[in-house]
Design a protein around this motif. Structure first.
Motif, PDB file in Angstrom:
ATOM      1  N   SER A   1      -9.149  17.255  -0.567  1.00 28.91           N
ATOM      2  CA  SER A   1      -8.858  15.530  -0.227  1.00 28.91           C
ATOM      3  C   SER A   1     -10.553  15.310  -0.404  1.00 28.91           C
ATOM      4  O   SER A   1     -11.522  15.841   0.096  1.00 28.91           O
ATOM      5  CB  SER A   1      -8.776  15.226   1.119  1.00 28.91           C
TER       6      SER A   1
ATOM      7  N   LYS B   1     -13.447  11.789  -1.277  1.00 32.91           N
ATOM      8  CA  LYS B   1     -13.517  10.371  -1.397  1.00 32.91           C
ATOM      9  C   LYS B   1     -14.729  10.375  -2.678  1.00 32.91           C
ATOM     10  O   LYS B   1     -15.506  11.147  -2.629  1.00 32.91           O
ATOM     11  CB  LYS B   1     -14.196   9.737  -0.351  1.00 32.91           C
TER      12      LYS B   1
ATOM     13  N   GLY C   1      -5.182   8.459  -1.533  1.00 33.80           N
ATOM     14  CA  GLY C   1      -4.920   8.561   0.067  1.00 33.80           C
ATOM     15  C   GLY C   1      -5.493   7.072   0.470  1.00 33.80           C
ATOM     16  O   GLY C   1      -4.677   6.395   0.533  1.00 33.80           O
ATOM     17  N   GLU C   2      -6.449   6.939   0.866  1.00 37.63           N
ATOM     18  CA  GLU C   2      -7.087   5.681   1.517  1.00 37.63           C
ATOM     19  C   GLU C   2      -7.701   4.923   0.288  1.00 37.63           C
ATOM     20  O   GLU C   2      -8.537   5.358  -0.477  1.00 37.63           O
ATOM     21  CB  GLU C   2      -8.118   6.082   2.599  1.00 37.63           C
ATOM     22  N   VAL C   3      -7.089   3.859  -0.012  1.00 40.60           N
ATOM     23  CA  VAL C   3      -7.540   3.103  -1.001  1.00 40.60           C
ATOM     24  C   VAL C   3      -8.785   2.364  -0.535  1.00 40.60           C
ATOM     25  O   VAL C   3      -9.001   1.641   0.434  1.00 40.60           O
ATOM     26  CB  VAL C   3      -6.507   1.874  -1.330  1.00 40.60           C
ATOM     27  N   ARG C   4      -9.784   2.185  -1.467  1.00 40.02           N
ATOM     28  CA  ARG C   4     -11.145   1.361  -1.075  1.00 40.02           C
ATOM     29  C   ARG C   4     -10.792  -0.226  -1.198  1.00 40.02           C
ATOM     30  O   ARG C   4      -9.670  -0.427  -1.557  1.00 40.02           O
ATOM     31  CB  ARG C   4     -12.065   1.514  -2.404  1.00 40.02           C
ATOM     32  N   SER C   5     -11.804  -0.821  -0.390  1.00 41.70           N
ATOM     33  CA  SER C   5     -11.721  -2.149  -0.444  1.00 41.70           C
ATOM     34  C   SER C   5     -12.823  -2.782  -1.620  1.00 41.70           C
ATOM     35  O   SER C   5     -13.713  -2.135  -1.913  1.00 41.70           O
ATOM     36  CB  SER C   5     -12.082  -2.706   0.837  1.00 41.70           C
TER      37      SER C   5
ATOM     38  N   ASP D   1     -12.680   5.158  -2.796  1.00 43.07           N
ATOM     39  CA  ASP D   1     -11.287   5.799  -3.045  1.00 43.07           C
ATOM     40  C   ASP D   1     -11.129   7.308  -2.624  1.00 43.07           C
ATOM     41  O   ASP D   1     -11.893   8.096  -2.805  1.00 43.07           O
ATOM     42  CB  ASP D   1     -10.696   5.584  -4.644  1.00 43.07           C
ATOM     43  N   GLU D   2     -10.077   7.511  -1.786  1.00 44.70           N
ATOM     44  CA  GLU D   2      -9.869   9.008  -1.318  1.00 44.70           C
ATOM     45  C   GLU D   2      -8.784   9.582  -2.496  1.00 44.70           C
ATOM     46  O   GLU D   2      -7.538   8.830  -2.644  1.00 44.70           O
ATOM     47  CB  GLU D   2      -9.211   8.938  -0.173  1.00 44.70           C
TER      48      GLU D   2
ATOM     49  N   SER E   1      -8.104  -5.480  -0.188  1.00 41.94           N
ATOM     50  CA  SER E   1      -7.652  -4.164  -0.738  1.00 41.94           C
ATOM     51  C   SER E   1      -7.738  -4.131  -2.343  1.00 41.94           C
ATOM     52  O   SER E   1      -7.645  -5.163  -2.791  1.00 41.94           O
ATOM     53  CB  SER E   1      -6.095  -3.998  -0.396  1.00 41.94           C
TER      54      SER E   1
ATOM     55  N   ILE F   1       0.718  -1.261  -0.154  1.00 38.89           N
ATOM     56  CA  ILE F   1       0.004   0.071  -0.144  1.00 38.89           C
ATOM     57  C   ILE F   1       0.903   1.335   0.072  1.00 38.89           C
ATOM     58  O   ILE F   1       0.300   2.282  -0.341  1.00 38.89           O
ATOM     59  CB  ILE F   1      -1.005   0.044   1.192  1.00 38.89           C
ATOM     60  N   ASN F   2       2.229   1.137   0.241  1.00 36.41           N
ATOM     61  CA  ASN F   2       3.130   2.496   0.196  1.00 36.41           C
ATOM     62  C   ASN F   2       3.597   2.530  -1.188  1.00 36.41           C
ATOM     63  O   ASN F   2       4.384   3.764  -1.347  1.00 36.41           O
ATOM     64  CB  ASN F   2       4.439   2.026   1.395  1.00 36.41           C
TER      65      ASN F   2
END
Length: 852
Positions: A216, A218, A270-274, A201-202, A292, A187-188
């Motif tokens: 930012s 979503k 940013g934050e990845v959806r699942s 997804d962000e 993920s 994820i990095n």
């Protein structure tokens, strides 16, 4: 050996349809099979011959069932009853009951070969099977689980096909259960430009330059983001690269510098959806998993616990939108490292793991023997590649493939030229033979008393016995040179023994002997030829025991080796007992041994000039000096002037002597009540144990009693009248003391104790002249179970007087015993007496009437 026996029995069962006219015993059948295998006969030949001898189907079924169960001790094949090699060596891979050493030593008993369970280990500890042999069952397939057994005469190799739980070891199936390989997405890592955006997804939008801003947002379930002063932007289904262009166009209306190039814009995740995927089919934990958005097929398989034993690694399907999107061959990733096999997943994907279509095994001279999954049409050459290729000792010209067509078994010998065209089928069992054979064209061996025993090349520098001995470093100092042996192989491979005059050859007085290939020269150790027993030394030395024989050892030497004489040893007499060894005698003798006695002076035998040399098995006995006696101590306590421990001065020192040495009794001492306590010796212990055992047997009614449960007191009291002993020293009253004795002179007493079967046991003041009944009344009188006539008095000095007329003294004890249960009459016994009396009365009355 066992798998061949099972195979022959199974093949015979399939063909045993004709009626039998005779019958062999079970042992005869097993022996016949073993002999046939040893002679190189095929299973079909052995089966045909057994059928001709009239073996019945029911007998074969029973033998096959018992032999497959591996009952310990069943069908043990021995050299005398099953295989008679007549001196021949067995061929490589044939059944033999001889181990490598026994096969080349005439007269050595053959090693019995029994049924032995084969151990199962994991893949990490397996190695190539010996000779490339495959253990086959009656159906022609590799034997599994507990049926995979082998003969003790073969190399004890573990099965490479099954783990310790009996499960198949299939290559690649552990890839999704390894703790160090989880296939988790990184994820990095930088956001890939082809990543497709979706709800959840962000997005992080950075603007810098003339205008600066960080936004930012979503992605909504509708696939949009909403930016202030810009409005909604539809991004669902777009890649990151496409979404960046669309966002740039929308923000250019607010930030004009983006059009002119004064400002720059970047879009990152940013934050990845699942995403939610389903994993079905042959996995350990099928179900629905939320992963993920960066996850792949391998991630989902890992989360599902890996693939089952019947699952496929070669045809994993990814279904997307109701249609097959991709077919994944995991072997292409394992063997070739192809990342395209690791398909990225999307929302709603279904992963289906079907059962394998073809699973084959390969064992023998291969680097990774185990099961492999094959695609339809894949050739044998590809299987060999999967197995890591041939091992160094493998036979590469051809391999054996055993195949079952649903009805019968077939074996195919595939030449190396056909490896690439021979297609594999499900349940094929491939065996790669070993090129190792126990045949050498230029080997000789030397064993025994040389510096470097081993195997050497015959030909250039080694052609004779002497040259072989010199190349082995020469003879050891203890080598027996009188005679050596060569075990030689004849032209027909049978064995013979050739005597070698080793001493003459090494000294050059006898002509050297030429060696032949496979000769084994054995040189014995002199201690093996001439067994020399140990010395034994007993008695008064520091370390008695057995000591190794050495030439020219004297009595003095052995005493020094044993640590020297101990305290109390006699130097006036040392005995040496010697066995009588006469190999030429023709009659028995009454003489058992020869004994030699001698004296020791200053550490040397005080007889003759030289020491007395010992021979094997001599026993040296060092005696105790007659005058050596350890101190014997006695103790005197109580009312004496100098109480304490005293050492006896003579063997016959008496009680009066001890009292005199202790300064005499004090004025307050009760000399008449003095007591002597003595430790029990071994003789007394044996007597008391025997008496206690007899008493216990009488009470318990048992024939035997455990001696460990019998308690025998180690101290007892000796009846003593010290006043008379002091008045008459040396008389019979004056007892001779013994080691460990304790003399106790108490204080003057003025009481009498009453106990036993009285109403109130008590201690009362002594009154001179009063009889026993007076003191019993002081204790409440006799009890109901009292045996008055057996009343006895125990005096302070340990003596006892029985009867109610016994005299009393101060400090004595009156004991009234009770009646035992056997003295009582039960109600039944009283009725019996009454009945008997009535019967006698009736009889007398009848007799009287007759006389009238």
């Amino acid at each position: 050996m066992r798998d061949k026996l099972i195979f022959v029995l199974s093949a015979l069962l399939l063909a045993a349809a004709q009626p039998a006219f005779a019958q062999m015993s079970d042992d005869q059948i097993i022996s016949y099979i073993a002999q046939g295998v040893a002679s190189g006969k095929t299973e079909r030949q052995i089966g045909t011959e057994l059928m001709a001898k009239g073996v019945t189907t029911s007998q074969l079924q029973r033998l096959l069932k018992q032999y497959k169960s591996g009952t310990p001790g069943d069908f043990t094949v021995s050299g005398q009853t099953a295989i008679k090699l007549d001196g021949r060596r067995p061929e490589r891979g044939s059944a033999s009951v001889m181990d490598e050493d026994a096969s080349k030593v005439p007269g050595k008993p053959l090693k019995e070969t029994g049924v032995k369970k084969k151990k199962k280990t994991s893949r990490k500890t397996v190695s190539d099977t010996p000779g490339g042999e495959v253990l086959l069952g009656p159906d022609g397939k590799p034997v599994e689980g507990d049926d995979a057994e082998e003969d003790e005469g073969d190399e004890d190799e573990d099965s490479p096909l099954y783990d310790e739980d009996g499960e198949k070891i299939i290559y690649g199936h552990d890839i999704f259960s390894a703790a160090t390989l989880s296939f988790e997405p990184n994820i990095n890592a930088a956001t890939p430009e082809d990543y497709v955006l979706g709800p959840g997804d962000e997005l992080i939008i950075d603007v810098w330059g003339v205008n600066e801003a960080t936004i930012s947002q979503k992605v909504t379930p509708e696939g949009r983001i909403i930016i202030s002063q810009v409005g909604p932007i539809q991004l669902g289904g777009l890649t990151v690269k496409q979404a960046t262009g669309k966002i740039r166009t929308a923000l250019s209306k607010t930030y004009s510098s983006l059009r002119s190039g004064g400002s720059q814009l970047s879009v990152t995740l940013g934050e990845v959806r699942s995403i939610q995927v389903n994993v079905l089919g042959e996995v350990n934990t099928p179900g629905t998993f939320r992963l993920s958005a960066f996850s792949t097929v391998f991630t989902a398989l890992y989360r599902a616990g890996g693939i089952t034993d019947v699952g496929s690694l070669r045809n994993v399907r990814v279904v997307r939108g109701g249609e097959t999107f991709a077919e994944v061959d995991i072997y292409s990733y394992i063997f070739d490292g192809r990342l395209d096999a690791n398909v990225a997943l999307k929302e709603g994907d279904v992963i289906i793991v079907p059962a394998y279509s073809s699973l084959v095994s390969i064992v023998g001279g291969i680097k990774r023997p185990m099961f492999y999954e094959m695609k339809e049409g894949e050739p044998l050459s590809r299987l060999i590649e999967y197995a890591g290729g041939f091992s160094g000792s493998a036979w590469k010209d051809d391999v054996s493939v055993e195949r079952n067509d649903g009805r019968t078994n077939h074996i195919h010998t595939v030449k190396s030229a056909d490896f690439a065209s021979f297609a594999m089928m499900d349940s094929d069992a491939v065996s790669v033979q070993s090129s190792k054979v126990d045949v050498f064209t230029n080997r000789v061996e030397i064993k025994g008393a040389v510096y470097r025993p081993g195997k050497f090349e015959i030909g250039r520098d080694i052609a004779t016995v002497r040259q072989l001995v010199e190349h082995a470093g020469g003879l050891l100092e203890d080598a027996f040179t009188g005679r050596a042996q060569i075990i030689r192989e004849r032209a027909d491979r049978s064995l013979e023994v050739v005597s070698v005059p080793l001493k003459g050859i090494m000294e050059g007085t006898v002509g050297d002997m030429l060696l032949q290939r496979n000769d084994i020269l054995t040189i014995s150790n002199i201690n093996e030829v001439e067994i020399k027993g140990d010395f034994t030394i007993t008695g008064y030395v520091a370390n008695p025991g057995k000591y190794q024989f050495a030439e020219h050892t004297t009595v003095e030497d052995l005493i020094l080796i044993a640590g020297g004489l101990s305290e109390g040893a006699s130097s006036a007499r040392v005995d040496v007992s010697r066995r009588i060894i006469d190999p030429y005698s023709t009659s028995a003798s009454d003489t058992l041994a020869m004994v030699y006695s001698m004296a020791i002076k200053d550490g040397l035998v005080d007889e003759g000039e030289g020491g007395f040399e010992l021979k094997p098995y001599d026993v040296v006995s060092v005696r105790r000096s007659p005058t050596y006696i350890e101190q014997r101590n006695v103790t005197i306590t109580g009312e004496v002037t100098f109480p304490g421990q005293y050492t006896l001065l003579t063997n016959n020192e008496r009680v009066s002597d001890l009292v005199k040495r202790a300064g005499g009794a004090s004025p307050n001492g009760n000399v008449r009540g003095a007591m002597l306590k003595r430790k029990i010796n071994q003789y007394e212990r044996n007597v008391r144990t025997a008496m206690a055992r007899i008493a216990t047997q009488n009470v318990a009614g048992k024939d035997s009693v455990d001696l460990r449960k019998l308690k025998v007191s180690e101290i007892y009291t000796v009846g003593l009248e010290l006043d008379k002993a002091l008045a008459h020293p040396g008389s019979d009253y004056d007892i001779v003391l013994r080691d460990g004795d304790e003399l106790i002179i108490p204080e003057l007493a003025s009481t009498v104790r009453i106990q036993g079967e009285v109403l109130y046991p008590n201690t009362v003041h002594y009154i001179s002249g009063k009889p026993i009944r007076y003191y019993v009344r002081q204790a409440g009188g006799y009890g109901t179970q009292a045996r008055r006539a057996k009343t006895y008095v125990v005096y302070m000095n340990g003596t006892v007087a029985v009867g109610r007329s016994a005299r009393l003294e101060p400090g004595c004890e009156v004991v009234v015993p009770s009646r035992s249960d056997k003295d009582k009459l039960t109600t039944g016994e009283w009725l019996g007496i009454g009945t008997s009396a009535a019967s006698i009365t009736t009889m007398i009355a009848t007799i009287v009437s007759l006389f009238r």
